[in-house]
Structures are given as structure tokens and as C-alpha cells.
Design a protein around this motif. Sequence first.
Motif, PDB file in Angstrom:
ATOM      1  N   MET A  16      22.872 -17.098   5.002  1.00  0.00           N
ATOM      2  CA  MET A  16      23.669 -16.073   5.496  1.00  0.00           C
ATOM      3  C   MET A  16      23.001 -14.968   5.949  1.00  0.00           C
ATOM      4  O   MET A  16      22.787 -14.612   4.425  1.00  0.00           O
ATOM      5  N   VAL A  17      23.054 -14.243   7.162  1.00  0.00           N
ATOM      6  CA  VAL A  17      22.300 -12.986   6.737  1.00  0.00           C
ATOM      7  C   VAL A  17      23.607 -11.800   6.470  1.00  0.00           C
ATOM      8  O   VAL A  17      24.633 -11.516   7.625  1.00  0.00           O
ATOM      9  N   VAL A  32      22.397  -2.172   2.748  1.00  0.00           N
ATOM     10  CA  VAL A  32      22.028  -2.985   3.243  1.00  0.00           C
ATOM     11  C   VAL A  32      21.695  -4.030   1.837  1.00  0.00           C
ATOM     12  O   VAL A  32      20.994  -3.968   1.760  1.00  0.00           O
ATOM     13  N   MET A  33      22.748  -5.477   1.883  1.00  0.00           N
ATOM     14  CA  MET A  33      22.264  -6.498   1.520  1.00  0.00           C
ATOM     15  C   MET A  33      22.408  -7.505   2.046  1.00  0.00           C
ATOM     16  O   MET A  33      22.661  -8.213   3.182  1.00  0.00           O
ATOM     17  N   LEU A  34      21.375  -8.171   1.944  1.00  0.00           N
ATOM     18  CA  LEU A  34      20.560  -9.336   2.699  1.00  0.00           C
ATOM     19  C   LEU A  34      21.063 -10.727   1.985  1.00  0.00           C
ATOM     20  O   LEU A  34      20.733 -10.762   0.705  1.00  0.00           O
ATOM     21  N   LEU A  35      21.702 -12.068   2.410  1.00  0.00           N
ATOM     22  CA  LEU A  35      21.943 -13.059   1.842  1.00  0.00           C
ATOM     23  C   LEU A  35      20.327 -14.061   2.369  1.00  0.00           C
ATOM     24  O   LEU A  35      20.970 -13.811   3.360  1.00  0.00           O
ATOM     25  N   ASP A 104      15.204 -10.450   7.482  1.00  0.00           N
ATOM     26  CA  ASP A 104      15.411  -9.562   8.676  1.00  0.00           C
ATOM     27  C   ASP A 104      14.501  -9.222   9.313  1.00  0.00           C
ATOM     28  O   ASP A 104      13.792  -8.500   8.537  1.00  0.00           O
ATOM     29  N   ASP A 105      14.061  -8.453  10.925  1.00  0.00           N
ATOM     30  CA  ASP A 105      12.998  -8.332  11.329  1.00  0.00           C
ATOM     31  C   ASP A 105      12.230  -6.955  10.709  1.00  0.00           C
ATOM     32  O   ASP A 105      11.645  -6.374  10.839  1.00  0.00           O
ATOM     33  N   LYS A 108      10.594  -7.055   7.057  1.00  0.00           N
ATOM     34  CA  LYS A 108       9.006  -8.499   6.951  1.00  0.00           C
ATOM     35  C   LYS A 108       9.080  -6.302   6.834  1.00  0.00           C
ATOM     36  O   LYS A 108       8.386  -6.093   7.591  1.00  0.00           O
ATOM     37  N   GLY A 109       7.424  -7.451   6.450  1.00  0.00           N
ATOM     38  CA  GLY A 109       6.442  -6.692   5.965  1.00  0.00           C
ATOM     39  C   GLY A 109       6.459  -5.544   4.829  1.00  0.00           C
ATOM     40  O   GLY A 109       5.868  -4.866   4.421  1.00  0.00           O
ATOM     41  N   MET A 110       7.612  -5.110   4.504  1.00  0.00           N
ATOM     42  CA  MET A 110       7.872  -3.835   3.181  1.00  0.00           C
ATOM     43  C   MET A 110       7.356  -4.520   2.119  1.00  0.00           C
ATOM     44  O   MET A 110       7.333  -5.561   1.709  1.00  0.00           O
ATOM     45  N   VAL A 111       7.681  -3.465   1.286  1.00  0.00           N
ATOM     46  CA  VAL A 111       7.346  -4.146  -0.422  1.00  0.00           C
ATOM     47  C   VAL A 111       8.364  -4.104  -1.381  1.00  0.00           C
ATOM     48  O   VAL A 111       9.235  -3.030  -0.880  1.00  0.00           O
ATOM     49  N   PRO A 112       8.500  -4.705  -2.044  1.00  0.00           N
ATOM     50  CA  PRO A 112       9.677  -5.028  -2.925  1.00  0.00           C
ATOM     51  C   PRO A 112       9.439  -4.449  -3.889  1.00  0.00           C
ATOM     52  O   PRO A 112       8.389  -4.392  -4.554  1.00  0.00           O
TER      53      PRO A 112
END
Length: 376
Positions: A16-17, A32-35, A104-105, A108-112
Motif C-alpha cells: 500500500m501507499v 512523504v513515506m511510501l510503503l 508513485d508517479d 518515478k525517475g528520481m534518484v535514491p
Amino acid sequence: MQSKDPERRSEINGGMVRVRRRITGAVGAGVVMLLAAGCAGAATGGKASPGASASVVAAEPLPLPPTPRAVTWTDSDHRAHPLRVTPTRLARGDAANLEHVRLDDDLKGMVPYYLTFSYTNTGKAPVSGVDPTGNFSVNGADGRAGQPVSLFRTNPLATSSGQPEECRESGRARLAAGETAALCQIFMLPKDRKAATVSYKDDGGDTFLWDIDGAAAEGNTAGVLPAGRPADSVTQDTYDHAVPVHLTPKGVRTGSLADLDRFDLSAETKKMVPYYVTIEYRNTGKYDLLPSMKDGVVLRSAGGQEAKKMLLLDIGGPGVGRCPESVPHGMVRPQATVTECSIHLLPKGDRPVTVVFQGKGQGAQPVVWRATGGDR
């Protein structure tokens, strides 16, 4: 991890997000936290999901000084505890390393970026529920904070935690007096915005900064103009007409709370530092403007904070001497200029890095300058 903040949830690849937003003081910053599914193998019982990429790009360690700082951390019962926190490692990954995660959109494409830090209970009693993760931030040289992302395994039979090799420290929620634990957090930044600082927003009010060696000299502030360079933007008049304006930043100055002693300031405000941002505006349109363009000015900090203009009620008063009211006090006619000063608050230990004029109305685009030079 449980939070009292509002959450938005949706099903995603067996996980889930969850979006959690935390307001930090008077400045305000979203976290923001993404699960998501922990990894390609975890989502399918150990087998890679169709289309998953096997490419792994080694993370690049960044020169971050491991300087310990004494901080205050507040638990869910609002009790303060002394901790010592130390960023021990920061590494820049690659977007390909998270291809197995359904992000999440906007991510996407971001760098960790993988931040590992240690935390020590320096108090005399055990502490439970310790999690200083939300106080840390990895920030770009333009003052925008990275978005923290946490990956959790959703398949209990999977053998992998789903965390990248660069970010396997899982921390510990309970610490005895003097005990130390380590934790790793992922932060996402756009490809054109390299990290420049790591910050910690102390629950006592201050901000602690760790500068990445050499980051400021790399010129990695895409879209940021040099301090003092004129630029054009758009605002609106009182009838919502789009009005072009020519902007010339004059400088950022460090203020003093003594300059504001005529005003009734909150206890939280008294812990902060005022900064005065001065910009000259030329009305290059055909409609009159109220001298209120400073309402669209934002000051970004090295700690990833965004400080909007401080609102001071001073009807008919003398204002703030070091940050005077608009001149002239009437309408700004076409081709006329007005110089405005706005007051912005940042926590102690933080510093300005960019000034933003947000603009207003159709066609308006933010204009961003470095907050150095001028009369700072």
C-alpha cells in the motif's frame, strides 16, 4: 510505524501507499513515506515479477562528515529525551535500483540517496519507541528537501527484506541508557538536483546541518539564478489581470528578534532567526499594481525548509526599521518601480540558500535566485 497524522492509502502490488505529512514548526515542510512491495522477489514468493529489471548500479559514497550532535527527541507522549545522532554514511544510488518497486508517479525517475545514521540514548533511563528518522532530511543545493521513502516487505514468506544493500540498517525502537542503534533511510531527489546537505530538525527547535564536502562548488542548482540577477515574471492586479513584472533581488540580510520587539511573538517564534529579503519590482504591464508582490516570496534553507513571508499586523505603525514597508505606499503604475522587504523565519542553525518569487496568475512560473551576495 504508527502516526497520528492523516494518511492516504491505496492498494499497490500487494502493498500500500501511505502518505504522511508532518508540519515542522512555523516554516512547514511535507514529509512523504511510501510503503510498497519490498522487492521483485518478495512480491511473488521469491520469483522475480515479469518485466523486473535485474540491473543494479553501485551506489556512490558521498563525503559527509560524521559529526555527532546532541539533540532532543520527543516521544508520542510528548516527553523529551536526549539523544546523540551521527550521520555515518550517505550514498547516491541510481533510479534503476528501485525499478522493482511500484512508486508513485511523482517519484518515478528520481534518484535514491541512502542515509545511514546512528543514534544513542544519552539519558539515564531506557527509551521506547525511538525513531528519529522523521527529523532527518537530505536536501538539494536549492533548498528543496528530498522525499523520504521506506520499503517494506509484504510477503511474510519472502527471504529478502527488499531493502537495497546500501540501506539495510533497521534500527531499534527501545534503547537502554547509553545504548546505540543504527538506521538507514532512503531519500528521493530529482536527477538534476544533487544532494548538498543532511539536516536534522531538532524537537527543541534548532536545526543541525552536515554539509556534503564539495557539493556547494559543483554548481548543481539547475534553474537557480545568481544572486542579484534581474528576471521577469507575472503577477496579478486587483481585477485578476495578468501583469508582467521585472524583478531585481537586492539581497538577504540576517535580522534580529530585537527588531520585532514591538510585536506579540509566540514562544516558538522567539526561538527562530528572522531574515530580510529585499526585491525591486518594475511594473512592465499596462495595469496598476498594489505594492504587495512580496506576498509571493519564499525563502528556502539549507535544511530543506520553506519560509513564507511573516505576517505582522501593524496598521498605521512604524513597521520594522531594518525591513521597511513598500515605497511608494500608493499604486505601482505601469513602468514604475517599488522596492519591498519581507521577513522570513528560520530555525537557529539553519541558513538561507535560495529566494523564490512564486508569481501569480496565468503563465506565472517560479523564479529562483541564490540567497548569497547583495547586502546579506
